[in-house]
Design an enzyme around this catalytic site. Sequence first.
Site, PDB file in Angstrom:
ATOM      1  N   TYR A 142      20.863  23.127 -11.005  1.00  0.00           N
ATOM      2  CA  TYR A 142      20.935  24.330 -10.162  1.00  0.00           C
ATOM      3  C   TYR A 142      21.823  25.404 -10.790  1.00  0.00           C
ATOM      4  CZ  TYR A 142      18.683  22.639  -5.851  1.00  0.00           C
ATOM      5  OH  TYR A 142      17.790  22.211  -4.911  1.00  0.00           O
ATOM      6  N   LYS A 190      18.822   8.947 -13.377  1.00  0.00           N
ATOM      7  CA  LYS A 190      17.657   8.749 -14.242  1.00  0.00           C
ATOM      8  C   LYS A 190      18.203   8.447 -15.633  1.00  0.00           C
ATOM      9  CE  LYS A 190      13.149   8.918 -14.996  1.00  0.00           C
ATOM     10  NZ  LYS A 190      12.215   7.916 -14.432  1.00  0.00           N
ATOM     11  N   ASP A 222      13.264   7.659  -9.342  1.00  0.00           N
ATOM     12  CA  ASP A 222      11.867   7.412  -8.952  1.00  0.00           C
ATOM     13  C   ASP A 222      11.763   6.161  -8.086  1.00  0.00           C
ATOM     14  OD1 ASP A 222      12.648   6.028 -11.239  1.00  0.00           O
ATOM     15  OD2 ASP A 222      10.764   6.302 -12.324  1.00  0.00           O
ATOM     16  N   ASP A 246      18.692  16.886  -3.265  1.00  0.00           N
ATOM     17  CA  ASP A 246      17.861  17.844  -2.522  1.00  0.00           C
ATOM     18  C   ASP A 246      16.523  17.201  -2.167  1.00  0.00           C
ATOM     19  OD1 ASP A 246      17.012  20.387  -1.502  1.00  0.00           O
ATOM     20  OD2 ASP A 246      15.813  20.619  -3.317  1.00  0.00           O
ATOM     21  N   ASP A 250      15.088  15.502   1.793  1.00  0.00           N
ATOM     22  CA  ASP A 250      13.881  15.951   2.508  1.00  0.00           C
ATOM     23  C   ASP A 250      12.989  14.740   2.762  1.00  0.00           C
ATOM     24  OD1 ASP A 250      14.592  18.698   2.381  1.00  0.00           O
ATOM     25  OD2 ASP A 250      12.482  19.262   2.115  1.00  0.00           O
TER      26      ASP A 250
HETATM   27  C1  IPM Z   1      18.845  22.784   0.739  1.00  0.00           C
HETATM   28  C2  IPM Z   1      17.872  23.863   0.355  1.00  0.00           C
HETATM   29  C3  IPM Z   1      18.488  24.707  -0.752  1.00  0.00           C
HETATM   30  C4  IPM Z   1      18.732  23.807  -1.933  1.00  0.00           C
HETATM   31  C5  IPM Z   1      17.652  25.941  -1.172  1.00  0.00           C
HETATM   32  C6  IPM Z   1      17.341  26.828  -0.010  1.00  0.00           C
HETATM   33  C7  IPM Z   1      18.321  26.695  -2.274  1.00  0.00           C
HETATM   34  O1  IPM Z   1      16.649  23.334  -0.015  1.00  0.00           O
HETATM   35  O2  IPM Z   1      19.959  23.100   1.191  1.00  0.00           O
HETATM   36  O3  IPM Z   1      18.495  21.610   0.613  1.00  0.00           O
HETATM   37  O4  IPM Z   1      17.831  23.573  -2.745  1.00  0.00           O
HETATM   38  O5  IPM Z   1      19.847  23.313  -2.062  1.00  0.00           O
HETATM   39 MN    MN Z   2      16.471  21.199   0.250  1.00  0.00          MN
END
Ligand code: IPM
Ligand code: MN
Length: 356
Positions: A142, A190, A222, A246, A250
């Site tokens: 990032y 990884k 993975d 990240d 999710d």
């Molecule tokens: C999160 C979001 C952010 C990230 C984006 C919006 C930059 O997806 O907080 O998980 O990737 O960190």
């Molecule tokens: Mn995110």
Amino acid sequence: MKLNIALLPGDGIGPEIVEQAKRVVDAVSEKFGHEINYTEGLVGAVAIDKTGNPYPDKTHDICMNSDAVLFGAIGDPRFDNDPNAPVRPEQGLLAMRKKLGLYANLRPVNTFKSLIHKSPLKTELVDGADFMCVRELTGGIYFGKPQGRSEDGNTAYDSSVYSKDEIIRICKLAFEYAMVRRKKLTIVDKANVLATSRLWRETAQKMEPDYPEVTVEYMFVDNAAMQLIQGPKNFDVMVTENMFGDILTDEASVITGSLGLLPSASIGLHTSVFEPIHGSYPQAAGKNIANPVATILSAAMMFEYAFKLMDEGAMIREAIEKSIDSNIVTEDIAEGVSAKTTSEVGDWIVDYIKSK
Ligand code: IPM
Ligand code: MN
């Protein structure tokens, strides 16, 4: 207590969900006798529109001078669909994380009993899942330099960069969380491919003797993506680098049934930031349909982590749990019951707290 909270609603559904979280913070504070002073700041696409900068200095000053930051969401399709935009809303979030030194993002994943059936995973797999994902937040791909395009524009590059010190500070926190939980730590990397991952693994291995009670397991990312779905109950604390964290969180939201349920705390060198893990959900913006629970849970984390006010946090959690048990839920988790609006969910939670 007198508490200064910075409110950064941001983009999309951000303002609607932060509004509900603020009402809940007010209700709890009134109950427990705290005096809250809010200062609102611009961030994301709205900040670009008004100032040209996705994280204006003024917003940074507000954050630095507050006891905690409650953050909504960031992102706007105008920018998503324009890869050549000179400034992007997400840069605001990244700048905030960097400038506030928020190196650790804590993303707890647990299930709500009455929502277990909402998970696409089998009940026996998810019932009782309870783990903490510790995501490194200010390093890796990032932020790594160089990042950009070749002169002819035909090649692009990102760099994943980690120093030993960055790895030590995030792993230390993860080991410490493991110590106060079930004493199991999964380090996700990884290392079979990436040099940064090998430094993570080597560094973590050297730290192991300091935490003899913690069972440490190393897992390739993975494989972790698969294990999360196959056996989420096997995890206690997971620590990983920025981008893996990240993606995996999710994925982990599927365990709970909705991305709209997962809160997070970003902690580090200066003021801590409390934010839902989901994005700005632009399709729902202004419609009063988004799930405010992740943000309200983030407010609970704010009381617990930033102010050390555990009873206040517990009361918010109780109210949320009761609202879900009573089917006071938004459309993302309403199945077989009529969906409530964002503000109706907020109303119910506020009323519940007031009635206590
Ligand atoms: C999160 C979001 C952010 C990230 C984006 C919006 C930059 O997806 O907080 O998980 O990737 O960190
Ligand atoms: Mn995110």
